[in-house]
Design a protein around this motif. Structure first.
Motif, PDB file in Angstrom:
ATOM      1  N   VAL A 467       0.844  -1.204   0.000  1.00  0.00           N
ATOM      2  CA  VAL A 467       0.000   0.000   0.000  1.00  0.00           C
ATOM      3  C   VAL A 467       0.878   1.252   0.000  1.00  0.00           C
ATOM      4  CG1 VAL A 467      -1.641   1.377   1.337  1.00  0.00           C
ATOM      5  CG2 VAL A 467      -1.949  -1.096   1.166  1.00  0.00           C
ATOM      6  N   ILE A 468       0.491   2.227  -0.804  1.00  0.00           N
ATOM      7  CA  ILE A 468       1.086   3.560  -0.764  1.00  0.00           C
ATOM      8  C   ILE A 468      -0.060   4.568  -0.655  1.00  0.00           C
ATOM      9  CG2 ILE A 468       2.327   5.319  -2.081  1.00  0.00           C
ATOM     10  CD1 ILE A 468       4.078   3.006  -3.159  1.00  0.00           C
ATOM     11  N   ILE A 469       0.055   5.486   0.296  1.00  0.00           N
ATOM     12  CA  ILE A 469      -0.985   6.487   0.556  1.00  0.00           C
ATOM     13  C   ILE A 469      -0.409   7.876   0.293  1.00  0.00           C
ATOM     14  CG2 ILE A 469      -2.512   7.468   2.313  1.00  0.00           C
ATOM     15  CD1 ILE A 469      -2.410   4.760   3.757  1.00  0.00           C
ATOM     16  N   THR A 470      -1.150   8.696  -0.435  1.00  0.00           N
ATOM     17  CA  THR A 470      -0.721  10.074  -0.686  1.00  0.00           C
ATOM     18  C   THR A 470      -1.887  11.024  -0.424  1.00  0.00           C
ATOM     19  OG1 THR A 470      -1.306  10.008  -3.046  1.00  0.00           O
ATOM     20  CG2 THR A 470       0.926   9.333  -2.446  1.00  0.00           C
ATOM     21  N   ASP A 471      -1.549  12.270  -0.153  1.00  0.00           N
ATOM     22  CA  ASP A 471      -2.538  13.310   0.102  1.00  0.00           C
ATOM     23  C   ASP A 471      -3.084  13.821  -1.234  1.00  0.00           C
ATOM     24  OD1 ASP A 471      -3.810  15.856   0.729  1.00  0.00           O
ATOM     25  OD2 ASP A 471      -2.803  15.758   2.664  1.00  0.00           O
ATOM     26  N   VAL A 472      -4.400  13.815  -1.390  1.00  0.00           N
ATOM     27  CA  VAL A 472      -5.024  14.254  -2.629  1.00  0.00           C
ATOM     28  C   VAL A 472      -4.821  15.741  -2.855  1.00  0.00           C
ATOM     29  CG1 VAL A 472      -7.222  14.527  -3.838  1.00  0.00           C
ATOM     30  CG2 VAL A 472      -6.740  12.412  -2.592  1.00  0.00           C
ATOM     31  N   GLN A 473      -4.823  16.533  -1.799  1.00  0.00           N
ATOM     32  CA  GLN A 473      -4.841  17.987  -1.917  1.00  0.00           C
ATOM     33  C   GLN A 473      -3.467  18.640  -1.777  1.00  0.00           C
ATOM     34  OE1 GLN A 473      -7.730  18.905   1.147  1.00  0.00           O
ATOM     35  NE2 GLN A 473      -9.436  18.806  -0.302  1.00  0.00           N
ATOM     36  N   GLN A 474      -2.547  18.011  -1.039  1.00  0.00           N
ATOM     37  CA  GLN A 474      -1.253  18.626  -0.791  1.00  0.00           C
ATOM     38  C   GLN A 474      -0.139  17.667  -1.215  1.00  0.00           C
ATOM     39  OE1 GLN A 474      -0.783  20.603   3.105  1.00  0.00           O
ATOM     40  NE2 GLN A 474      -2.910  20.076   3.516  1.00  0.00           N
ATOM     41  N   VAL A 475       0.706  18.139  -2.117  1.00  0.00           N
ATOM     42  CA  VAL A 475       1.805  17.311  -2.599  1.00  0.00           C
ATOM     43  C   VAL A 475       2.724  16.911  -1.447  1.00  0.00           C
ATOM     44  CG1 VAL A 475       3.840  17.266  -4.099  1.00  0.00           C
ATOM     45  CG2 VAL A 475       1.724  18.327  -4.901  1.00  0.00           C
ATOM     46  N   CYS A 476       2.942  17.820  -0.513  1.00  0.00           N
ATOM     47  CA  CYS A 476       3.828  17.538   0.609  1.00  0.00           C
ATOM     48  C   CYS A 476       3.056  17.161   1.875  1.00  0.00           C
ATOM     49  CB  CYS A 476       4.723  18.743   0.888  1.00  0.00           C
ATOM     50  SG  CYS A 476       5.956  19.023  -0.385  1.00  0.00           S
ATOM     51  N   GLY A 477       1.793  16.772   1.710  1.00  0.00           N
ATOM     52  CA  GLY A 477       1.029  16.283   2.844  1.00  0.00           C
ATOM     53  C   GLY A 477       1.494  14.902   3.242  1.00  0.00           C
ATOM     54  N   MET A 478       0.756  14.252   4.121  1.00  0.00           N
ATOM     55  CA  MET A 478       1.168  12.945   4.626  1.00  0.00           C
ATOM     56  C   MET A 478       1.206  11.915   3.498  1.00  0.00           C
ATOM     57  SD  MET A 478       0.451   9.680   5.853  1.00  0.00           S
ATOM     58  CE  MET A 478      -1.279   9.458   6.235  1.00  0.00           C
ATOM     59  N   ARG A 479       2.333  11.192   3.422  1.00  0.00           N
ATOM     60  CA  ARG A 479       2.469  10.046   2.525  1.00  0.00           C
ATOM     61  C   ARG A 479       2.898   8.853   3.368  1.00  0.00           C
ATOM     62  NH1 ARG A 479       5.256  14.752   2.092  1.00  0.00           N
ATOM     63  NH2 ARG A 479       7.062  14.094   0.840  1.00  0.00           N
ATOM     64  N   ALA A 480       2.422   7.686   3.041  1.00  0.00           N
ATOM     65  CA  ALA A 480       2.773   6.503   3.821  1.00  0.00           C
ATOM     66  C   ALA A 480       3.030   5.330   2.893  1.00  0.00           C
ATOM     67  CB  ALA A 480       1.658   6.152   4.813  1.00  0.00           C
ATOM     68  N   VAL A 481       4.015   4.525   3.252  1.00  0.00           N
ATOM     69  CA  VAL A 481       4.362   3.303   2.523  1.00  0.00           C
ATOM     70  C   VAL A 481       4.211   2.149   3.503  1.00  0.00           C
ATOM     71  CG1 VAL A 481       6.145   2.125   1.184  1.00  0.00           C
ATOM     72  CG2 VAL A 481       5.997   4.622   1.134  1.00  0.00           C
ATOM     73  N   LEU A 482       3.335   1.196   3.192  1.00  0.00           N
ATOM     74  CA  LEU A 482       2.997   0.116   4.116  1.00  0.00           C
ATOM     75  C   LEU A 482       3.067  -1.234   3.402  1.00  0.00           C
ATOM     76  CD1 LEU A 482      -0.142   1.878   5.607  1.00  0.00           C
ATOM     77  CD2 LEU A 482       1.965   1.459   6.883  1.00  0.00           C
ATOM     78  N   SER A 483       3.432  -2.263   4.148  1.00  0.00           N
ATOM     79  CA  SER A 483       3.518  -3.603   3.562  1.00  0.00           C
ATOM     80  C   SER A 483       3.141  -4.650   4.592  1.00  0.00           C
ATOM     81  CB  SER A 483       4.935  -3.868   3.043  1.00  0.00           C
ATOM     82  OG  SER A 483       5.894  -3.651   4.064  1.00  0.00           O
ATOM     83  N   SER A 484       2.392  -5.664   4.143  1.00  0.00           N
ATOM     84  CA  SER A 484       2.003  -6.755   5.038  1.00  0.00           C
ATOM     85  C   SER A 484       1.611  -7.980   4.213  1.00  0.00           C
ATOM     86  CB  SER A 484       0.822  -6.355   5.919  1.00  0.00           C
ATOM     87  OG  SER A 484       0.432  -7.431   6.763  1.00  0.00           O
ATOM     88  N   PRO A 485       1.908  -9.180   4.716  1.00  0.00           N
ATOM     89  CA  PRO A 485       1.438 -10.398   4.044  1.00  0.00           C
ATOM     90  C   PRO A 485      -0.023 -10.716   4.336  1.00  0.00           C
ATOM     91  CG  PRO A 485       2.688 -10.984   5.994  1.00  0.00           C
ATOM     92  CD  PRO A 485       2.791  -9.483   5.862  1.00  0.00           C
ATOM     93  N   GLU A 486      -0.653  -9.947   5.228  1.00  0.00           N
ATOM     94  CA  GLU A 486      -1.998 -10.289   5.690  1.00  0.00           C
ATOM     95  C   GLU A 486      -2.927  -9.091   5.504  1.00  0.00           C
ATOM     96  OE1 GLU A 486      -4.419 -10.365   8.764  1.00  0.00           O
ATOM     97  OE2 GLU A 486      -5.227 -11.605   7.160  1.00  0.00           O
ATOM     98  N   VAL A 487      -3.893  -9.231   4.611  1.00  0.00           N
ATOM     99  CA  VAL A 487      -4.750  -8.101   4.253  1.00  0.00           C
ATOM    100  C   VAL A 487      -5.607  -7.640   5.431  1.00  0.00           C
ATOM    101  CG1 VAL A 487      -6.572  -9.588   3.325  1.00  0.00           C
ATOM    102  CG2 VAL A 487      -6.378  -7.244   2.522  1.00  0.00           C
ATOM    103  N   GLY A 488      -6.025  -8.543   6.296  1.00  0.00           N
ATOM    104  CA  GLY A 488      -6.820  -8.149   7.451  1.00  0.00           C
ATOM    105  C   GLY A 488      -6.067  -7.210   8.372  1.00  0.00           C
ATOM    106  N   ALA A 489      -4.762  -7.465   8.554  1.00  0.00           N
ATOM    107  CA  ALA A 489      -3.933  -6.566   9.365  1.00  0.00           C
ATOM    108  C   ALA A 489      -3.828  -5.198   8.703  1.00  0.00           C
ATOM    109  CB  ALA A 489      -2.543  -7.176   9.556  1.00  0.00           C
TER     110      ALA A 489
END
Length: 597
Positions: A467-489
């Motif tokens: 998963v990669i998350i980016t802010d729709v409105q702000q280029v320098c807003g919160m971004r997150a890079v996440l990884s897991s073998p388990e979708v429920g987690a």
């Protein structure tokens, strides 16, 4: 070199100050020779005016660029998060030496193949999600196990330790493909740290010991490579035991020198094919030769002004987005009692899984349409207090494990990779070179076998979720890079992050529940170093007719890195036993990040 210890050869460990010079100055920031922008023989006023115009134009462009993208020359930093401190250290060293985010991810996952052989190795497969934030482009590299041409899909689902469960491995071809497209450092350089660790030895982690304990091996004959490696002299390896993997180091040396073809052209072919055929695998030489990774488009959704990018089927992305859509429709707020959140998590995971496994029987050409239909089917659904009974007849994916790596590099490139063997130790078929083969075909339900080339090297369904998350409105807003073998987690972590307003550390550290397909029980963690689910929440869930049961170690981890403007937070999940590392300017201490900075 030992796990968790200082790297004396390099003169620093995870707690030392790291230099950013190679990241900052991989090329000269300014020309080494002075150049005049004007003709010195011209009119003085013209010279001054021209130089002033050039200067102000350049300053304006630089200012606009900095507002949009930040300035890596001002605060060069990046981070890597894995399930093992030594591998986070390997990754951050590669970044310090000028490696791209993909280089860092490859070096880190290769390290994990050495120290966590129960979770990942060359006989496994996975997925990589690459995102360039400056150009807003994303790529999914699918190197999931291929289905052999001789696979009889109409037969019963193979057991995890049945040779028929072994799919064509994709790890090395996938890493090589990603390196060719996105890498900067030489291929061999990414292997050398792992070769050194395997040859010099390392200390067995708690996670490896826990996985061995969970493997339920009751009889050890000391003959198989598996027994020789993990039960030396008939005694199971324990945390802190010293383990050297000389044969595996030799294998890595060959692949580092000759590339992935040394594996897929079967330079080790006699050994590998004998091991596979002796255990009833359906793989033949041509299956190895023909295997290729695939690029796939991302799937994504918008949630609370954030874009959530993930991988399509055969990975866990469709279930993730379906569950998040259900949770969004339910209109959860930060003022709701915590028990309402967990009830919603349970229902969202259970309902989204039922639709997700329907993709298991889809032909490649239909996956995109079926995924779209799945997401559309829940566009107006919401979750109430009614407990949905689990369908005992639903196809049950075996509990998956893998190693996951999350990276943000100094140039705002984000990479998340998840690679594994299926269940712990995969099929347990192991070669003399220390290669364990996956059991990913145990993820395939019985279905008709289409007589078409499109079915060749189909991909079995799995729960790996980048998963990669980016802010729709702000280029320098919160971004997150996440990884897991388990979708429920992953569903729970993203919900905590985006719906409850938790920061990255809090979202990963929060207590989690596990839902297993076909079972009405809700499994609750019981781990001292992680906050347990509060007693009031457990009582409320039982009042809502949920049946709770304790689940013991090991647990699936979620590793992540987040960035807001130039502020980095990196977090390795305590459930996986890892420690994240960060590269900062020389004045900043580089340590495992467990809280926001």
């Amino acid at each position: 070199m030992t796990l968790g210890g200082a790297n004396t050869a390099n003169g620093y460990s995870g707690g030392d100050y790291l230099s950013e010079e190679s990241v900052l100055r991989s090329y000269p920031l300014y020309p080494t020779k002075k150049r005049r922008c004007c003709n010195v023989n011209g009119d003085g006023f013209t010279i001054i005016s021209a130089c002033f115009c050039i200067f102000t134009t350049a300053l304006t462009i630089a200012f606009i660029a900095q507002l949009n993208y930040g300035s890596p020359q001002v605060t060069p930093h990046g981070a890597v998060s894995t399930d093992e401190e030594e591998c986070s250290h390997v990754g951050i060293t590669v970044m310090r030496d000028g490696g791209s985010a993909v280089d860092v991810a490859i070096a880190s996952i290769l390290c994990m193949t050495v120290v966590h052989p129960h979770a990942v190795g060359p006989g496994g497969s996975g997925v990589m999600l690459v995102h360039d934030h400056k150009t807003n482009t994303s790529t999914v590299v699918d190197f999931m196990s291929g289905v052999p041409r001789s696979h009889r899909a109409d037969e019963d689902q193979p057991l995890p330790t049945d040779g028929r469960s072994i799919g064509v491995p994709g790890l090395l071809r996938g890493l090589e493909y990603a390196h060719t497209k996105f890498g900067k450092l030489p291929w061999r350089k990414l292997f050398q740290p792992s070769i050194d660790i395997a040859r010099k030895g390392f200390f067995v982690s708690a996670h490896l010991e826990e996985a061995l304990g969970k493997s339920n091996v009751t009889q050890v004959d000391g003959v198989t490579e598996f027994d020789k490696t993990f039960f030396p002299r008939g005694i199971m390896l324990k945390k802190g035991a010293f383990l050297q993997r000389e044969n595996y180091a030799e294998f890595l040396e060959v692949v580092a020198k000759h590339g992935a073809d040394s594996f897929y052209a079967l330079n080790f072919g006699v050994e590998e094919m004998e091991a596979l055929q002796e255990n009833g695998a359906e793989i033949h030489v041509k299956d190895f030769e023909d295997y290729e990774p695939r690029e796939r488009p991302c799937i994504h959704m918008s949630l609370n002004n954030m874009s959530v990018f993930t991988a399509p089927a055969p990975f866990g992305g469709p279930q993730l987005l379906t569950a998040l859509q259900l949770l969004r429709n339910t209109n959860l707020t930060t003022h709701l009692p915590l028990s309402n959140y967990y009830h919603s998590f349970i229902e969202a995971i259970r309902r989204s899984y039922a639709g997700f496994v329907g993709l298991a029987d889809a032909e490649e050409a239909e996956l995109q349409n079926m995924t779209h239909a799945l997401l559309q089917s829940t566009s107006s659904e919401w979750i109430d207090q009614t407990v949905t009974a689990a369908d005992p007849n639903v196809f049950r994916l075996p509990e998956q494990t893998a190693s996951s790596v999350s990276v943000i590099d100094t140039f705002d490139r984000y990479v998340t990779v998840i690679a594994g063997l299926g269940t712990y130790f995969g099929s347990r078929v192991m070669t003399k070179s220390g290669i364990l083969f996956n059991n990913h075909l145990s993820n395939m339900p019985p279905h008709s076998h289409p007589d078409s080339e499109h079915f060749s090297h189909a991909r079995p369904l799995n729960t790996y979720t980048p998963v990669i998350i980016t802010d729709v409105q702000q280029v320098c807003g919160m971004r997150a890079v996440l990884s897991s073998p388990e979708v429920g987690a992953m569903i729970q972590v993203i919900s905590q992050l985006l719906l409850r307003g938790q920061n990255l550390t809090q979202a990963i550290q929060q207590p989690r529940i596990t839902i297993r397909p076909g079972l009405d029980q809700v499994f609750v963690e019981d781990m001292g170093s992680i906050d347990r689910l509060p007693g009031t929440v457990r009582n409320d869930l039982q009042t809502m007719n949920h049946t709770l049961q304790i689940i013991h170690l090991p647990y699936s981890s979620v590793n992540g890195v987040s960035k807001t403007k130039d502020k980095l937070v990196s977090r390795s999940d305590a459930r996986g036993g890892g420690v994240a590392h960060r590269l900062e300017p020389a004045s900043t201490h580089t340590v495992n990040i467990t809280t926001d900075l």
